[in-house]
Design a protein around this motif. Structure first.
Motif, mmCIF file in Angstrom:
data_model
loop_
_atom_site.group_PDB
_atom_site.id
_atom_site.type_symbol
_atom_site.label_atom_id
_atom_site.label_comp_id
_atom_site.label_asym_id
_atom_site.label_seq_id
_atom_site.Cartn_x
_atom_site.Cartn_y
_atom_site.Cartn_z
ATOM 1 N N LEU A 1 0.826 -1.204 0.000
ATOM 2 C CA LEU A 1 0.000 0.000 0.000
ATOM 3 C C LEU A 1 0.859 1.253 0.000
ATOM 4 C CD1 LEU A 1 -2.908 1.091 0.169
ATOM 5 C CD2 LEU A 1 -2.666 1.056 2.661
ATOM 6 N N GLN A 2 1.968 1.199 0.715
ATOM 7 C CA GLN A 2 2.883 2.339 0.757
ATOM 8 C C GLN A 2 3.498 2.593 -0.612
ATOM 9 O OE1 GLN A 2 6.859 2.105 2.769
ATOM 10 N NE2 GLN A 2 5.872 3.439 4.271
ATOM 11 N N LEU A 3 3.930 1.528 -1.281
ATOM 12 C CA LEU A 3 4.523 1.677 -2.614
ATOM 13 C C LEU A 3 3.494 2.184 -3.614
ATOM 14 C CD1 LEU A 3 6.978 1.291 -4.435
ATOM 15 C CD2 LEU A 3 6.268 -1.081 -4.785
ATOM 16 N N LEU A 4 2.264 1.658 -3.546
ATOM 17 C CA LEU A 4 1.204 2.117 -4.447
ATOM 18 C C LEU A 4 0.907 3.594 -4.225
ATOM 19 C CD1 LEU A 4 -1.056 1.555 -6.512
ATOM 20 C CD2 LEU A 4 -2.514 0.871 -4.590
ATOM 21 N N GLY A 5 0.838 4.004 -2.948
ATOM 22 C CA GLY A 5 0.579 5.401 -2.656
ATOM 23 C C GLY A 5 1.674 6.315 -3.168
ATOM 24 N N PHE A 6 2.920 5.900 -3.017
ATOM 25 C CA PHE A 6 4.024 6.735 -3.488
ATOM 26 C C PHE A 6 4.000 6.861 -5.007
ATOM 27 C CE2 PHE A 6 8.386 7.145 -5.091
ATOM 28 C CZ PHE A 6 8.737 8.347 -4.498
ATOM 29 N N VAL A 7 3.739 5.757 -5.715
ATOM 30 C CA VAL A 7 3.708 5.806 -7.185
ATOM 31 C C VAL A 7 2.582 6.723 -7.656
ATOM 32 C CG1 VAL A 7 3.305 4.444 -9.263
ATOM 33 C CG2 VAL A 7 4.788 3.551 -7.475
ATOM 34 N N MET A 8 1.411 6.606 -7.039
ATOM 35 C CA MET A 8 0.288 7.452 -7.434
ATOM 36 C C MET A 8 0.583 8.926 -7.148
ATOM 37 S SD MET A 8 -2.939 5.134 -6.154
ATOM 38 C CE MET A 8 -4.119 6.386 -6.637
ATOM 39 N N GLY B 1 5.377 12.512 4.589
ATOM 40 C CA GLY B 1 5.430 12.698 3.141
ATOM 41 C C GLY B 1 4.054 12.615 2.507
ATOM 42 N N GLY B 2 3.209 11.697 3.010
ATOM 43 C CA GLY B 2 1.848 11.606 2.502
ATOM 44 C C GLY B 2 1.045 12.863 2.777
ATOM 45 N N VAL B 3 1.226 13.445 3.947
ATOM 46 C CA VAL B 3 0.530 14.695 4.287
ATOM 47 C C VAL B 3 0.956 15.818 3.350
ATOM 48 C CG1 VAL B 3 0.233 16.448 6.066
ATOM 49 C CG2 VAL B 3 0.164 14.031 6.686
ATOM 50 N N ALA C 1 -2.484 12.868 -6.620
ATOM 51 C CA ALA C 1 -1.597 13.259 -5.519
ATOM 52 C C ALA C 1 -2.307 13.133 -4.172
ATOM 53 C CB ALA C 1 -1.098 14.693 -5.726
ATOM 54 N N ILE C 2 -3.568 13.544 -4.105
ATOM 55 C CA ILE C 2 -4.315 13.451 -2.849
ATOM 56 C C ILE C 2 -4.558 11.993 -2.483
ATOM 57 C CG2 ILE C 2 -6.529 13.958 -1.757
ATOM 58 C CD1 ILE C 2 -6.634 16.520 -3.437
ATOM 59 N N LEU C 3 -4.944 11.182 -3.460
ATOM 60 C CA LEU C 3 -5.209 9.766 -3.187
ATOM 61 C C LEU C 3 -3.933 9.026 -2.800
ATOM 62 C CD1 LEU C 3 -7.505 7.710 -3.155
ATOM 63 C CD2 LEU C 3 -7.002 7.205 -5.548
ATOM 64 N N GLY C 4 -2.839 9.306 -3.514
ATOM 65 C CA GLY C 4 -1.570 8.676 -3.174
ATOM 66 C C GLY C 4 -1.072 9.079 -1.807
ATOM 67 N N GLY C 5 -1.223 10.357 -1.467
ATOM 68 C CA GLY C 5 -0.836 10.802 -0.130
ATOM 69 C C GLY C 5 -1.680 10.149 0.956
ATOM 70 N N SER C 6 -2.960 9.927 0.674
ATOM 71 C CA SER C 6 -3.821 9.250 1.644
ATOM 72 C C SER C 6 -3.384 7.808 1.851
ATOM 73 C CB SER C 6 -5.278 9.302 1.165
ATOM 74 O OG SER C 6 -5.712 10.634 0.984
ATOM 75 N N VAL D 1 10.820 13.328 1.286
ATOM 76 C CA VAL D 1 10.415 12.866 2.614
ATOM 77 C C VAL D 1 9.825 11.460 2.538
ATOM 78 C CG1 VAL D 1 8.878 13.315 4.552
ATOM 79 C CG2 VAL D 1 10.066 15.212 3.460
ATOM 80 N N ALA D 2 8.965 11.223 1.541
ATOM 81 C CA ALA D 2 8.333 9.912 1.424
ATOM 82 C C ALA D 2 9.344 8.827 1.067
ATOM 83 C CB ALA D 2 7.221 9.966 0.374
ATOM 84 N N VAL D 3 10.309 9.160 0.217
ATOM 85 C CA VAL D 3 11.333 8.172 -0.135
ATOM 86 C C VAL D 3 12.138 7.774 1.096
ATOM 87 C CG1 VAL D 3 13.518 7.905 -1.376
ATOM 88 C CG2 VAL D 3 11.518 8.752 -2.568
#
Length: 211
Positions: A6-13, A122-124, A175-180, A97-99
């Motif tokens: 889920l973390q990898l998917l969020g970062f890619v999105m 980073g998601g925020v 970006a919003i969905l990936g950060g979430s 930050v997310a990386v």
């Protein structure tokens, strides 16, 4: 493993959304007006963006002109520029930050708590970046729609939504969905209760009273 995916998917999105925000900001097709003159050779399509205005002839030739002065621009256009640039800069910070907080990265492996916090932080940042771009594109689109339906606007000068607006809306949503997803990838801590302590058993009475 599920939280890592889920973390990898969020970062890619979120990263793809950030790239889309950059593309949308640079494109001149924020609003477009297409009309044909009396002669088919002079048919042209007019585009206006945040940084320049372009005219495409029917022959396929495109001519663009960068806006001369920043101070002569409308306040809404200046505010849209500022929001999009701020969104790009925030997204850049969010990437680093997310990386740092990604589980697949080796940095900060000795402190998993701080590593997870970096991913959430980073998601925020990605969410704030997407919101800034969403506000900018929606504000600009609302201004275009109001001018289009204004009865005092000449027909030949009415503009419609350009492709850059649609890309901006899609990119900000990504970006919003990936950060979430990045914020939700942090596994919940299981509540640990302290072990119950056994009470000492009363010593068996010997039946003798001591005076």
């Amino acid at each position: 493993m599920a939280s890592g995916g889920l973390q990898l998917l969020g970062f890619v999105m979120a990263f793809l959304g950030w790239i889309g925000i950059i593309i949308s900001t640079a494109m001149p097709q924020w609003k477009m007006a297409s009309y044909a003159g009396d002669n088919i050779v002079t048919a042209q399509a007019l585009y206006e963006g945040l940084w320049m205005s372009c005219a495409m002839q029917s022959t396929g030739q495109i001519q663009c002109k960068v806006y001369d002065s920043l101070l002569k621009l409308e306040s809404t256009l200046q505010a849209t520029r500022a929001l999009m640039v701020a969104s790009i800069l925030l997204g850049l910070v969010g990437v680093f930050v997310a990386v740092t907080g990604m589980k697949c990265m080796k940095c900060m492996e000795d402190d998993q708590v701080k590593k997870m916090r970096m991913a959430v932080f980073g998601g925020v940042i990605f969410i704030i970046s997407g919101l800034a771009a969403l506000v900018a594109t929606s504000w600009y689109g609302n201004r275009v729609a109001r001018a289009f339906y204004d009865p005092f606007t000449p027909v030949n000068t009415r503009f419609e939504f350009g492709s850059a607006l649609f890309i901006g809306w899609a990119a900000s949503s990504l970006a919003i969905l990936g950060g979430s997803f990045l914020c939700c990838s942090c596994p919940r801590r299981e509540t640990s209760y302290p072990p119950t302590r056994g009470y000492p058993k009363n010593a068996s009475s010997t039946g003798k009273d001591y005076v």
